[in-house]
Design a protein around this motif. Structure first.
Motif, PDB file in Angstrom:
ATOM      1  N   ARG A  78      85.721 100.153  17.241  1.00 32.95           N
ATOM      2  CA  ARG A  78      85.804  98.733  16.900  1.00 32.95           C
ATOM      3  C   ARG A  78      85.135  97.986  18.036  1.00 32.95           C
ATOM      4  NH1 ARG A  78      91.177  96.207  17.764  1.00 32.95           N
ATOM      5  NH2 ARG A  78      90.157  95.273  19.537  1.00 32.95           N
ATOM      6  N   LEU A  79      84.239  97.085  17.688  1.00 32.24           N
ATOM      7  CA  LEU A  79      83.540  96.303  18.702  1.00 32.24           C
ATOM      8  C   LEU A  79      84.125  94.907  18.750  1.00 32.24           C
ATOM      9  CD1 LEU A  79      79.850  97.336  17.922  1.00 32.24           C
ATOM     10  CD2 LEU A  79      81.449  98.367  19.556  1.00 32.24           C
ATOM     11  N   ASP A  80      84.389  94.433  19.946  1.00 38.36           N
ATOM     12  CA  ASP A  80      84.841  93.062  20.159  1.00 38.36           C
ATOM     13  C   ASP A  80      83.648  92.259  20.664  1.00 38.36           C
ATOM     14  OD1 ASP A  80      87.313  94.173  19.603  1.00 38.36           O
ATOM     15  OD2 ASP A  80      88.143  93.841  21.600  1.00 38.36           O
ATOM     16  N   PHE A  81      83.344  91.180  19.968  1.00 31.56           N
ATOM     17  CA  PHE A  81      82.183  90.362  20.304  1.00 31.56           C
ATOM     18  C   PHE A  81      82.607  89.075  20.994  1.00 31.56           C
ATOM     19  CE2 PHE A  81      80.811  93.065  16.823  1.00 31.56           C
ATOM     20  CZ  PHE A  81      79.574  93.506  17.257  1.00 31.56           C
ATOM     21  N   SER A  82      81.674  88.488  21.727  1.00 35.58           N
ATOM     22  CA  SER A  82      81.965  87.276  22.497  1.00 35.58           C
ATOM     23  C   SER A  82      82.281  86.067  21.629  1.00 35.58           C
ATOM     24  CB  SER A  82      80.784  86.950  23.425  1.00 35.58           C
ATOM     25  OG  SER A  82      79.597  86.756  22.674  1.00 35.58           O
ATOM     26  N   ASP A  83      81.971  86.121  20.345  1.00 36.06           N
ATOM     27  CA  ASP A  83      82.298  85.003  19.447  1.00 36.06           C
ATOM     28  C   ASP A  83      83.685  85.147  18.822  1.00 36.06           C
ATOM     29  OD1 ASP A  83      81.881  87.046  17.611  1.00 36.06           O
ATOM     30  OD2 ASP A  83      80.520  85.892  16.342  1.00 36.06           O
ATOM     31  N   GLY A  84      84.431  86.168  19.251  1.00 37.01           N
ATOM     32  CA  GLY A  84      85.791  86.367  18.756  1.00 37.01           C
ATOM     33  C   GLY A  84      85.900  87.337  17.594  1.00 37.01           C
ATOM     34  N   HIS A  85      84.789  87.824  17.067  1.00 41.48           N
ATOM     35  CA  HIS A  85      84.834  88.775  15.945  1.00 41.48           C
ATOM     36  C   HIS A  85      85.301  90.134  16.455  1.00 41.48           C
ATOM     37  CE1 HIS A  85      83.800  90.474  12.064  1.00 41.48           C
ATOM     38  NE2 HIS A  85      83.145  91.435  12.697  1.00 41.48           N
TER      39      HIS A  85
END
Length: 120
Positions: A78-85
C-alpha cells in the motif's frame, strides 16, 4: 524461479526525492515508477471505480510524493501519497503491468486530461 511463477520483488525503495518507486525482482529486472503515475493509476476503488466506465481521471498530481510503502501480506504494498491518498493496494502483478503497459496507459491518461481540460 520456474516458467509458471511470477517474478518476485526482492527490493523496494523510494528514491529521487520521494518521486520514484524502484522495484528489483528475482529475475534481475529493476523497474522504476513515477509517483504521479502510481497515484493517478491507483488500483483503489476511489480511482478505478467498480467497473472500467467508473474510472476517475485524477488531475493535478504532478508534484505528489510517495510518503510510505506498507507491506500487505506477501502479495502487495500500500502506498501512502503526500496528498493523503492511502487506499490503493498495489499487487506485484499490477505494478509489473503498469511498467509493461506504461506507454499505452500514460498516453491514454494524457489524452483524457486534454479532452477534459484538466492539467497534471
Amino acid at each position: 524461479m520456474s516458467d509458471t511463477q511470477q517474478p518476485w520483488p526482492v527490493e523496494i525503495r523510494v528514491i529521487q526525492d520521494r518521486r520514484t518507486l524502484q522495484i528489483g525482482y528475482d529475475d534481475g529486472r529493476t523497474d522504476e515508477l513515477d509517483a504521479e503515475y502510481l497515484r493517478v493509476e491507483s488500483p483503489s476503488a476511489e480511482v478505478q471505480g467498480h467497473s472500467p466506465d467508473q474510472k476517475t481521471i485524477v488531475d493535478r498530481k504532478k508534484d505528489v510524493r510517495i510518503m510510505a510503502v506498507q507491506p500487505v501480506g506477501s502479495y502487495a504494498v500500500r502506498l501512502d501519497f503526500s496528498d493523503g491518498h492511502t487506499t490503493g493496494i498495489f499487487t506485484w502483478s499490477y505494478l509489473r503491468g503498469l511498467v509493461d503497459r506504461r506507454e499505452l496507459i500514460w498516453g491514454e491518461y494524457l489524452k483524457k486530461l486534454a479532452e477534459l481540460g484538466l492539467s497534471r
